[in-house]
Write an enzyme that holds these catalytic residues in place. Structure first.
Site, PDB file in Angstrom:
ATOM      1  N   HIS A  22      -7.698  -8.682  -0.732  1.00 15.98           N
ATOM      2  CA  HIS A  22      -7.079  -8.097  -1.921  1.00 15.98           C
ATOM      3  C   HIS A  22      -7.954  -8.395  -3.130  1.00 15.98           C
ATOM      4  CE1 HIS A  22      -3.906  -8.081  -5.257  1.00 15.98           C
ATOM      5  NE2 HIS A  22      -4.063  -6.833  -4.877  1.00 15.98           N
ATOM      6  N   HIS A  49      -4.838   0.551  -5.753  1.00 22.32           N
ATOM      7  CA  HIS A  49      -3.632   0.600  -6.590  1.00 22.32           C
ATOM      8  C   HIS A  49      -4.065   0.779  -8.039  1.00 22.32           C
ATOM      9  CE1 HIS A  49      -0.133  -0.571  -3.940  1.00 22.32           C
ATOM     10  NE2 HIS A  49      -1.143  -0.269  -3.140  1.00 22.32           N
ATOM     11  N   GLU A  50      -3.182   1.355  -8.852  1.00 26.69           N
ATOM     12  CA  GLU A  50      -3.533   1.764 -10.224  1.00 26.69           C
ATOM     13  C   GLU A  50      -4.868   2.532 -10.179  1.00 26.69           C
ATOM     14  OE1 GLU A  50      -2.959  -1.803  -9.720  1.00 26.69           O
ATOM     15  OE2 GLU A  50      -0.882  -1.177  -9.719  1.00 26.69           O
ATOM     16  N   GLU A  67      -7.518  -7.858  -6.927  1.00 28.46           N
ATOM     17  CA  GLU A  67      -6.898  -7.463  -8.200  1.00 28.46           C
ATOM     18  C   GLU A  67      -7.945  -7.724  -9.273  1.00 28.46           C
ATOM     19  OE1 GLU A  67      -3.785  -6.044  -9.365  1.00 28.46           O
ATOM     20  OE2 GLU A  67      -5.189  -6.008 -11.032  1.00 28.46           O
ATOM     21  N   GLU A 119      -2.175   4.142  -4.510  1.00 29.59           N
ATOM     22  CA  GLU A 119      -0.835   4.133  -5.063  1.00 29.59           C
ATOM     23  C   GLU A 119      -0.750   5.366  -5.975  1.00 29.59           C
ATOM     24  OE1 GLU A 119       1.926   0.616  -6.897  1.00 29.59           O
ATOM     25  OE2 GLU A 119       0.038   1.046  -7.863  1.00 29.59           O
ATOM     26  N   PRO A 140      -0.604  16.425  -9.825  1.00 31.35           N
ATOM     27  CA  PRO A 140      -0.093  17.752  -9.542  1.00 31.35           C
ATOM     28  C   PRO A 140       1.110  18.120 -10.432  1.00 31.35           C
ATOM     29  CG  PRO A 140      -0.457  16.560  -7.494  1.00 31.35           C
ATOM     30  CD  PRO A 140      -0.657  15.591  -8.602  1.00 31.35           C
ATOM     31  N   GLU A 182       7.250  -1.546  -5.582  1.00 35.60           N
ATOM     32  CA  GLU A 182       7.326  -2.701  -6.485  1.00 35.60           C
ATOM     33  C   GLU A 182       8.328  -2.475  -7.623  1.00 35.60           C
ATOM     34  OE1 GLU A 182       3.507  -3.334  -8.339  1.00 35.60           O
ATOM     35  OE2 GLU A 182       3.241  -1.233  -8.822  1.00 35.60           O
ATOM     36  N   GLU A 241       2.451   5.745 -12.890  1.00 34.23           N
ATOM     37  CA  GLU A 241       3.694   5.080 -12.462  1.00 34.23           C
ATOM     38  C   GLU A 241       4.823   5.437 -13.425  1.00 34.23           C
ATOM     39  OE1 GLU A 241       3.146   1.091 -11.010  1.00 34.23           O
ATOM     40  OE2 GLU A 241       1.073   1.494 -10.485  1.00 34.23           O
TER      41      GLU A 241
HETATM   42  C1  NOJ Z   1       0.187  -3.810  -8.707  1.00 36.30           C
HETATM   43  C2  NOJ Z   1       0.125  -3.300  -7.308  1.00 36.30           C
HETATM   44  O1  NOJ Z   1       0.684  -2.011  -7.234  1.00 36.30           O
HETATM   45  C3  NOJ Z   1       0.855  -4.258  -6.412  1.00 36.30           C
HETATM   46  O2  NOJ Z   1       0.892  -3.771  -5.079  1.00 36.30           O
HETATM   47  C4  NOJ Z   1       0.184  -5.612  -6.477  1.00 36.30           C
HETATM   48  O3  NOJ Z   1       0.953  -6.532  -5.748  1.00 36.30           O
HETATM   49  C5  NOJ Z   1       0.074  -6.102  -7.930  1.00 36.30           C
HETATM   50  N1  NOJ Z   1      -0.465  -5.093  -8.784  1.00 36.30           N
HETATM   51  C6  NOJ Z   1      -0.783  -7.349  -8.025  1.00 36.30           C
HETATM   52  O4  NOJ Z   1      -2.117  -7.033  -7.677  1.00 36.30           O
HETATM   53 CA    CA Z   2       1.177  -0.519  -9.148  1.00 32.94          CA
END
Ligand code: NOJ
Ligand code: CA
Length: 655
Positions: free
Chosen positions: A363, A432-433, A365, A451, A181, A457, A164
C-alpha cells in the site's frame, strides 16, 4: 501479446480535398449521424439518432495562446474498421471494434485535424494538432448543445480534486456543472458523455453555458493554463455513448475501443484476484494505521489474514499502515515507501505469503506528496518486486503539493508515470483518489482498478452510500471502467466494532453510521461492481463461519463474459458474468422492494446448473436466505428483493 485481430479491415475509402462546408459520418448500422460544418467562424458538430437531433450544432476546437486556427479550408479522409480484439482480463475477453471514421483537416497548413468515429453504440471525436512549436492551451471550445434540455441526467458535480461525491438526478437544463461520465436520457435515447485515452492533458468537466448547453472545461494548472502540449499532439477523445436502454450503456465497449492496443507484451504476470485486507478496522476506528497498541498491520494480524485468504480461495492480501510515515498524517504528509514498521516483519510476511501461494499487496498512501513519491518510485517498486509482490494500492488523500489539482495535466502525468513505472517492475495498480478511468486499461493492462467514486469507506464515517446511489453507480461511474469499491461488509451494523472497547470515534460520528443495504445486496455488489481486483472488505472475523461467505469463495474475479441484463438508472440493476464454466448474477434495488423476472437464456444450453441463491429476508437486512435449485437456460428466475436489498446467485454445472 494476447491481442488477436481476427478481422481487421482498415480500408481507406477516400481521401480528397473538398471545399464543401459539411461533412457527414454515419455509424455502421446507419442509426447515428455525426455532422461537422465549418466556416470562417469555426467548426461545429451535431449528432442525430434515427433522424432525431440529439446534439444540435455545437462548437468544437481548442484555444491556444498566439494561435489563430484557420477553420475554412478542409480536407477530409475516411476509413472504417471492423476488428475483434482480446484482452488479458476484462468484463468480456473479446471486444468488437466496429466504426466508420472521418478526419477533417482544417487550415491552409493543415494544422488542426478533427478525427471522428461513429460506432453503433456512440460517437467520439478528438483534436490533433500539427504545429512546429509547442502550444499553451488556455481553453477547449467543445460544447454539447442538447436538443432536448428537458431530458433527465445523472452525474456528480464537477470537481478537479475528487469524484467522491453524491449523484444528482436532475433535468439536463438544471445541470450547472458535472463531471463525466455524464449520463442522460432524452425521448427514450440513453447516452453518456465521457472521454477516452486521457494522457498528458487535463480532465474535461462540463459547465453550463446557457440553458441546455454544456461546455468542456479543463482542469487548470496553478498558473491558469490548461495544458502545455507539444506542437504535434492528440487530445483525448470526447465520447458520447448512445443506447436504446440504460443497460445498453453498460454493455458497450466504446471507451475501450477508443484506446490503443496493449503496450505490455508479456501480460502473464497480470492476473485478476480476490483479496482481503487490514483496512476496514481503520475506517471504523477499531484499528489504526500507526504503530501502537491498536496498530492494524502487525505481523500477527498479517498471518491471520494470509491464513484466511488461503483457506477461503482468495488470492491476495492488503495491509494498510505497514510502512512508516502515518504518524505525519494531517500535518506535513511524508511516507517511507520501503521501511516497514517494527511490528510488521515484512520479510517473514513475504515468505509466508509465498509458502501459502498468496499475493502480498503493498500500500502506497502518498497524502498528495507527489514529488516525494516520484522520487521514491523506482526504488520502492524494485524493492516490492524483489519481495515477490505484484500488486500496489496507491492513495492520494490530501491536496497535491504546489497547488496542483489532482485532475490537472500535472496529476494525469503523475498517475500515468506510476502505471508505466509499475509495468516495468511487473506491478499491477489499484489507484485510490485517482484520475478517472478513460479506458487506458486496454493499453496498460496493469492499470487494473481504481476508486474514483464514493466507496465503502464513506459508510464508516459519513451519512454513507444509499441503495439508490448503488443503483446509479453502474450507469454513471462504472461506464468508465472497473472500480475498487471495496465491497462486501457483512456486519452491517458494525456490531463487532461496537463491542470493541478500544473503539474510538477517530473518523467521525461512527455511532449512527451503518451499511444502508441488506447483506444480500453487499454480496450482489461483488458481481455488479466490476473490478478485476475484488475485495472482501470486512474484518475477516465477520466472514469466519458465515454461511453466506460461500458466495465469495465460489466467486471468480477473472470473468470472460458479462452482461447487464435489466435495470433502470437509480432504481435497480441485474448483471450476469461467466468465469470458466460458472455463471454469477448480481441484482440490486433502491429503497423499494422489487420482484423481477429474469430469463436465464445466457446459461449454456443443455447443461443443468446448481444455483445457490443468496437473498433477502424481509424485515431483517442482516439476515441472508440461502436456497438452492436446479436451472437450465430454458428457465426464468424470479428475483425478489427487499427494500435496499439484492440477490446474488452462483450457477455451477451439476456433475
Ligand atoms: C482513502 C482510500 O480510499 C482508502 O481505501 C484508504 O484506506 C485511505 N485513503 C488511506 O490510504
Ligand atoms: Ca477514497
Amino acid at each position: 501479446m494476447r491481442h488477436i485481430y481476427s478481422l481487421a479491415i482498415a480500408a481507406l475509402i477516400s481521401a480528397s480535398s473538398v471545399s464543401a462546408a459539411q461533412y457527414r459520418l454515419t455509424s455502421p448500422d446507419g442509426h447515428i449521424v455525426f455532422t461537422i460544418t465549418n466556416n470562417a467562424a469555426g467548426a461545429r458538430y451535431s449528432v442525430s439518432v434515427d433522424d432525431r437531433m440529439l446534439i444540435e450544432p455545437s462548437a468544437m476546437g481548442l484555444v491556444a495562446e498566439g494561435v489563430k486556427w484557420d477553420y475554412k479550408k478542409a480536407k477530409v479522409t475516411r476509413s472504417s474498421l471492423d476488428e475483434t480484439w482480446t484482452q488479458p482480463w476484462g468484463e468480456n475477453t473479446t471486444c468488437r471494434n466496429h466504426y466508420n471514421e472521418m478526419a477533417v483537416t482544417l487550415g491552409r497548413k493543415s494544422d488542426l485535424t478533427i478525427r471522428v468515429r461513429a460506432f453503433d453504440d456512440g460517437v467520439a471525436f478528438r483534436y490533433e494538432t500539427a504545429m512546429t512549436d509547442s502550444l499553451t492551451v488556455t481553453d477547449e471550445l467543445t460544447e454539447f448543445r442538447f436538443a432536448e434540455p428537458v431530458g433527465r441526467s445523472w452525474s456528480i458535480p464537477a470537481s478537479f480534486e475528487t469524484y467522491e461525491l453524491n449523484y444528482r438526478a436532475i433535468p439536463i437544463a438544471e445541470v450547472a456543472d458535472a463531471n463525466t461520465p455524464f449520463t442522460f436520457e432524452t425521448s427514450g435515447v440513453y447516452g453518456s458523455i465521457h472521454e477516452a485515452a486521457l494522457y498528458d492533458f487535463p480532465e474535461m468537466v462540463l459547465r453550463r453555458d446557457s440553458l441546455g448547453i454544456l461546455k468542456a472545461d479543463l482542469a487548470p494548472l496553478p498558473d491558469g493554463v490548461k495544458a502545455y502540449i507539444p506542437g504535434r499532439f492528440t487530445t483525448p477523445w470526447r465520447s458520447i455513448q448512445i443506447a436504446p436502454s440504460a443497460v445498453g450503456l453498460i454493455n458497450s465497449a466504446l471507451i475501450l475501443n477508443l484506446n490503443e492496443p496493449s503496450k505490455i507484451t508479456n501480460t502473464s504476470w497480470i492476473e485478476p484476484q480476490k483479496y482481503c485486507g487490514v483496512w476496514w478496522g481503520m475506517h471504523l476506528g477499531t484499528e489504526v494505521w500507526t504503530m501502537g497498541p491498536r496498530h492494524g498491520a502487525t505481523t500477527a494480524n498479517a498471518i491471520r489474514y494470509i491464513d484466511f485468504a488461503a483457506a477461503n480461495n482468495l488470492q491476495g492480501v492488503l495491509f494498510e499502515g505497514w510502512n512508516e510515515g502515518w504518524e505525519n498524517w494531517g500535518g506535513n504528509q511524508h511516507f517511507d515507501y520501503i521501511k516497514a514498521y517494527d511490528d510488521f516483519d515484512i520479510d517473514s510476511i513475504a515468505r509466508y505469503c509465498k509458502a501459502k501461494n498468496i499475493e502480498l499487496w503493498m500500500h502506497n498512501e502518498t497524502g498528495g506528496n507527489i514529488p516525494e513519491y516520484e522520487a521514491a518510485l523506482e526504488d520502492a517498486f524494485a524493492y516490492y518486486q524483489s519481495l515477490g509482490v505484484h500488486t500496489v494500492k496507491t492513495g492520494y488523500a490530501g491536496g497535491f503539493k504546489g497547488g496542483y489539482f489532482h485532475h490537472s495535466q500535472y496529476g494525469v502525468r503523475h498517475y500515468q508515470r506510476v502505471v508505466e513505472t509499475a509495468a516495468r517492475y511487473q506491478l499491477m495498480i489499484d489507484a485510490h483518489e485517482p484520475i478517472k478511468e478513460t479506458g487506458i486499461r486496454r493499453t496498460w493492462p496493469n492499470m487494473m482498478t481504481r476508486e474514483g467514486a464514493r466507496g465503502m469507506e464513506w459508510n464508516a464515517w459519513s451519512e454513507g452510500n444509499s441503495a439508490e446511489y448503488l443503483c446509479t453507480l453502474p450507469y454513471v461511474r462504472l461506464l468508465s471502467g472497473p472500480m475498487d469499491y471495496t465491497p462486501g461488509i457483512f456486519d452491517i451494523d458494525y456490531l463487532t466494532a461496537k463491542a470493541d472497547t478500544g473503539r474510538i470515534e477517530w473518523n467521525g460520528p461512527n455511532a449512527h453510521c451503518r451499511i444502508k443495504t441488506t447483506i444480500a445486496r453487499q454480496i450482489a455488489n461483488w458481481v455488479i461492481i466490476y473490478s478485476p481486483l475484488q475485495m472482501a472488505a470486512d474484518l475477516v472475523d465477520n466472514y469466519e463461519g458465515h454461511p453466506a461467505f460461500q458466495f465469495f469463495r465460489d466467486f471468480d474475479a477473472d470473468c470472460q463474459w458479462s452482461e447487464a441484463l435489466q435495470g433502470e438508472i437509480g432504481k435497480y440493476i441485474v448483471v450476469a458474468r461467466r468465469a470458466g464454466d460458472k455463471f454469477f448474477i448480481g441484482a440490486g434495488t433502491d429503497g423499494e422492494a422489487r420482484t423481477l423476472s429474469q430469463p436465464l437464456s445466457f446459461l449454456e444450453p443443455g447443461i443443468t446448473y446448481r444455483a445457490m441463491i443468496y437473498g433477502d429476508v424481509e424485515g431483517n437486512p442482516a439476515s441472508v436466505a440461502i436456497t438452492s435449485g436446479l436451472y437450465t437456460s430454458a428457465d426464468t428466475l424470479t428475483i425478489s428483493m427487499a427494500a435496499t436489498g439484492g440477490q446474488a446467485i452462483t450457477f455451477i454445472p451439476e456433475k
